[in-house]
Scaffold this motif. Sequence first.
Motif, PDB file in Angstrom:
ATOM      1  N   PHE A  80       0.866  -1.178   0.000  1.00 31.20           N
ATOM      2  CA  PHE A  80       0.000   0.000   0.000  1.00 31.20           C
ATOM      3  C   PHE A  80       0.903   1.230   0.000  1.00 31.20           C
ATOM      4  CE2 PHE A  80      -1.043   1.521   4.570  1.00 31.20           C
ATOM      5  CZ  PHE A  80       0.072   0.943   5.146  1.00 31.20           C
ATOM      6  N   TYR A  81       0.294   2.390   0.082  1.00 31.26           N
ATOM      7  CA  TYR A  81       1.071   3.616  -0.174  1.00 31.26           C
ATOM      8  C   TYR A  81       2.154   3.913   0.853  1.00 31.26           C
ATOM      9  CZ  TYR A  81      -2.990   4.736   2.631  1.00 31.26           C
ATOM     10  OH  TYR A  81      -3.976   4.696   3.573  1.00 31.26           O
ATOM     11  N   ARG A  82       2.113   3.245   2.024  1.00 29.94           N
ATOM     12  CA  ARG A  82       3.177   3.507   3.003  1.00 29.94           C
ATOM     13  C   ARG A  82       4.328   2.508   2.888  1.00 29.94           C
ATOM     14  NH1 ARG A  82       0.951   7.669   5.389  1.00 29.94           N
ATOM     15  NH2 ARG A  82      -1.209   7.558   6.088  1.00 29.94           N
ATOM     16  N   SER A 131      -6.291   2.637  -5.956  1.00 30.35           N
ATOM     17  CA  SER A 131      -6.388   3.594  -4.850  1.00 30.35           C
ATOM     18  C   SER A 131      -7.426   3.237  -3.783  1.00 30.35           C
ATOM     19  CB  SER A 131      -6.699   4.990  -5.384  1.00 30.35           C
ATOM     20  OG  SER A 131      -5.581   5.497  -6.039  1.00 30.35           O
ATOM     21  N   PRO A 132      -8.564   2.640  -4.118  1.00 27.69           N
ATOM     22  CA  PRO A 132      -9.523   2.348  -3.039  1.00 27.69           C
ATOM     23  C   PRO A 132      -8.896   1.409  -2.008  1.00 27.69           C
ATOM     24  CG  PRO A 132     -10.550   2.074  -5.188  1.00 27.69           C
ATOM     25  CD  PRO A 132      -9.078   2.219  -5.428  1.00 27.69           C
ATOM     26  N   VAL A 133      -8.857   1.858  -0.751  1.00 23.42           N
ATOM     27  CA  VAL A 133      -8.151   1.070   0.251  1.00 23.42           C
ATOM     28  C   VAL A 133      -8.820  -0.298   0.435  1.00 23.42           C
ATOM     29  CG1 VAL A 133      -7.210   3.059   1.495  1.00 23.42           C
ATOM     30  CG2 VAL A 133      -9.420   2.114   2.200  1.00 23.42           C
ATOM     31  N   GLY A 161      -3.681  -0.492   5.911  1.00 25.14           N
ATOM     32  CA  GLY A 161      -3.786   0.219   7.178  1.00 25.14           C
ATOM     33  C   GLY A 161      -5.009  -0.235   7.966  1.00 25.14           C
ATOM     34  N   ASP A 162      -5.154   0.266   9.191  1.00 27.24           N
ATOM     35  CA  ASP A 162      -6.285  -0.151  10.028  1.00 27.24           C
ATOM     36  C   ASP A 162      -7.624   0.273   9.424  1.00 27.24           C
ATOM     37  OD1 ASP A 162      -4.564   2.117  11.020  1.00 27.24           O
ATOM     38  OD2 ASP A 162      -6.438   2.699  11.983  1.00 27.24           O
ATOM     39  N   GLY A 163      -7.655   1.461   8.822  1.00 26.43           N
ATOM     40  CA  GLY A 163      -8.902   1.919   8.202  1.00 26.43           C
ATOM     41  C   GLY A 163      -9.344   0.997   7.082  1.00 26.43           C
ATOM     42  N   GLY A 164      -8.370   0.441   6.364  1.00 27.55           N
ATOM     43  CA  GLY A 164      -8.676  -0.461   5.241  1.00 27.55           C
ATOM     44  C   GLY A 164      -9.397  -1.716   5.688  1.00 27.55           C
ATOM     45  N   GLU A 167     -13.250  -2.227   5.114  1.00 31.02           N
ATOM     46  CA  GLU A 167     -13.796  -2.481   3.780  1.00 31.02           C
ATOM     47  C   GLU A 167     -14.262  -3.929   3.633  1.00 31.02           C
ATOM     48  OE1 GLU A 167     -14.234  -0.383   1.143  1.00 31.02           O
ATOM     49  OE2 GLU A 167     -13.755   1.198   2.570  1.00 31.02           O
ATOM     50  N   ASN A 191      -1.778   2.187  12.546  1.00 32.68           N
ATOM     51  CA  ASN A 191      -1.197   3.418  13.111  1.00 32.68           C
ATOM     52  C   ASN A 191      -2.267   4.220  13.858  1.00 32.68           C
ATOM     53  OD1 ASN A 191      -2.676   4.755  11.146  1.00 32.68           O
ATOM     54  ND2 ASN A 191      -0.913   5.125   9.819  1.00 32.68           N
ATOM     55  N   TYR A 193      -4.940   5.593  13.065  1.00 34.79           N
ATOM     56  CA  TYR A 193      -5.689   6.646  12.367  1.00 34.79           C
ATOM     57  C   TYR A 193      -5.942   6.239  10.924  1.00 34.79           C
ATOM     58  CZ  TYR A 193      -5.334  10.053  16.082  1.00 34.79           C
ATOM     59  OH  TYR A 193      -5.479  10.706  17.272  1.00 34.79           O
ATOM     60  N   ALA A 194      -7.109   6.620  10.429  1.00 34.33           N
ATOM     61  CA  ALA A 194      -7.384   6.561   8.998  1.00 34.33           C
ATOM     62  C   ALA A 194      -7.613   8.029   8.602  1.00 34.33           C
ATOM     63  CB  ALA A 194      -8.608   5.722   8.708  1.00 34.33           C
ATOM     64  N   ILE A 195      -6.609   8.640   8.086  1.00 31.94           N
ATOM     65  CA  ILE A 195      -6.501  10.101   7.961  1.00 31.94           C
ATOM     66  C   ILE A 195      -6.735  10.680   9.358  1.00 31.94           C
ATOM     67  CG2 ILE A 195      -7.090  12.194   6.672  1.00 31.94           C
ATOM     68  CD1 ILE A 195      -8.035  10.487   4.358  1.00 31.94           C
ATOM     69  N   HIS A 260      -1.135  12.441   7.634  1.00 29.98           N
ATOM     70  CA  HIS A 260      -1.543  11.356   6.732  1.00 29.98           C
ATOM     71  C   HIS A 260      -0.838  11.491   5.379  1.00 29.98           C
ATOM     72  CE1 HIS A 260      -4.089   8.562   4.533  1.00 29.98           C
ATOM     73  NE2 HIS A 260      -4.321   9.520   3.666  1.00 29.98           N
TER      74      HIS A 260
HETATM   75  C1  TPP Z   1     -12.472   2.927  -0.318  1.00 29.98           C
HETATM   76  C2  TPP Z   1     -11.728   4.185  -0.001  1.00 29.98           C
HETATM   77  N1  TPP Z   1     -12.266   5.098   0.840  1.00 29.98           N
HETATM   78  C3  TPP Z   1     -11.597   6.226   1.136  1.00 29.98           C
HETATM   79  C4  TPP Z   1     -10.372   6.465   0.574  1.00 29.98           C
HETATM   80  C5  TPP Z   1      -9.611   7.732   0.922  1.00 29.98           C
HETATM   81  N2  TPP Z   1      -8.487   7.356   1.761  1.00 29.98           N
HETATM   82  C6  TPP Z   1      -7.245   7.241   1.279  1.00 29.98           C
HETATM   83  S1  TPP Z   1      -6.147   6.732   2.432  1.00 29.98           S
HETATM   84  C7  TPP Z   1      -7.350   6.707   3.618  1.00 29.98           C
HETATM   85  C8  TPP Z   1      -7.017   6.332   5.024  1.00 29.98           C
HETATM   86  C9  TPP Z   1      -6.808   4.896   5.189  1.00 29.98           C
HETATM   87  O1  TPP Z   1      -6.405   4.681   6.507  1.00 29.98           O
HETATM   88  P1  TPP Z   1      -5.709   3.384   6.971  1.00 29.98           P
HETATM   89  O2  TPP Z   1      -6.207   2.230   6.199  1.00 29.98           O
HETATM   90  O3  TPP Z   1      -5.817   3.330   8.442  1.00 29.98           O
HETATM   91  O4  TPP Z   1      -4.190   3.577   6.538  1.00 29.98           O
HETATM   92  P2  TPP Z   1      -3.191   4.736   6.938  1.00 29.98           P
HETATM   93  O5  TPP Z   1      -3.307   5.788   5.885  1.00 29.98           O
HETATM   94  O6  TPP Z   1      -3.547   5.220   8.287  1.00 29.98           O
HETATM   95  O7  TPP Z   1      -1.851   4.087   6.923  1.00 29.98           O
HETATM   96  C10 TPP Z   1      -8.579   7.062   3.104  1.00 29.98           C
HETATM   97  C11 TPP Z   1      -9.811   7.143   3.893  1.00 29.98           C
HETATM   98  C12 TPP Z   1      -9.858   5.503  -0.320  1.00 29.98           C
HETATM   99  N3  TPP Z   1      -8.664   5.661  -0.903  1.00 29.98           N
HETATM  100  N4  TPP Z   1     -10.540   4.383  -0.587  1.00 29.98           N
END
Ligand code: TPP
Length: 368
Positions: A80-82, A131-133, A161-164, A167, A191, A193-195, A260
């Motif tokens: 992923f992007y990190r 791009s969609p997490v 990431g945790d936010g992912g 999904e 981490n 946080y998700a943003i 973020h």
């Molecule tokens: C399905 C989807 N929703 C929203 C976004 C916008 N977005 C990009 S990165 C991100 C945060 C993801 O957080 P996390 O998975 O916790 O990873 P972190 O960035 O904290 O390492 C969001 C909401 C996206 N890319 N894809």
Amino acid sequence: MSVRDTRAAVDARHRTLGLSDQDVLDMYYYIALARALDERMWVLQRAGKAMFVISGPGHEGCQVGAMWPMDKQRDWFVPFYRSIAACLVKGMSPTEILLGLLARAPDPSSGGRQMPGHYGHPRYKILSTSSPVGTQYPHAVGIAYAAKLRRTGEITMVAVGDGGTSEGDWHEALNWAGVHRLPVIFVVENNFYAISVPFHKQVAGGSVAARAAGYGMPGVVADGSDVLECYRVAREAYERARRGEGPTLIEYRVQRLGSHSSDDQQERYRPKDEIEAARRQDPLVTFREYLEQVGVLTDERLRAIQERVRREVDEATDAAERAPLPEPESAARYVYAPPQDDPVFWTGVTPPGAWRGSPDFPWLRREE
Ligand SMILES: Cc1ncc(C[n+]2csc(CCOP(=O)(O)OP(=O)(O)O)c2C)c(N)n1
């Protein structure tokens, strides 16, 4: 316990894990390289040379630990992007990372077509992601399913990431992998946080790893500032996968040391003391302290690593800045299907001496 005893106890750690002094020095080098590259990316963005930056300060230790037991030639990585440190360990060069940031034509990730932070490299078996997490999770499971059917012995590691984990893709991927006992290692770099959305609003119950039980696989948690522990849990997951025992979910608890991305300011949604506390868990510092404590990292060796890293990042910056921009007319390449009479695209069969796929990626050439 005397200082000597403490030192001996700490000393035993990397060696009891089967890591040599050179191994841990190399691990530190990758963490330092990823951090220096990361800082350069921000400088380039602030200088107006890159449109956007999203990177991994604070995540490097767990990434290096996770990737270290991998068979770099045989196994797959779905980033992923990190995942800068992880991609470096897998084989990408600092120049290749910066070619993507600056959207240059020779960028191996996409020829400058993807947003910065979307790493991919056919030669190193790093899958290009969307791009969609969370979407990378089913992709990784697809690779693992194919590997199992074909009996290739390849293992796939995927990171998110945790936010992912909120999904649907994430849950579907774990379910399929658990049912079919696939050779895949699911990494979640938590981490918190998700943003700007904190962990407790993303995950109920306080643990990502605990969810593994629902999918019939082990779930483990490791402290991302403890590089050796990150390595240990990853190595166990690889061993399980190699024995045919299926997937593992690893939750690495890390601290995001910056915002973020270049598009937000963490000071607006994180308390000051939390940001300061995060810095105390910086793996670049904690791992350096460990290596110094056990006498593996001397001042001289540290200076040599720092000089090497500085030189490599400077050279990468020069090379990426000198690289040509893509031709504007190539922008839609791979977005739309090529003409009906393109035999390579439609049949996947490469005529003798021809380029397979794209002229952008010469290593796809098949000698027949
Ligand atoms: C399905 C989807 N929703 C929203 C976004 C916008 N977005 C990009 S990165 C991100 C945060 C993801 O957080 P996390 O998975 O916790 O990873 P972190 O960035 O904290 O390492 C969001 C909401 C996206 N890319 N894809």
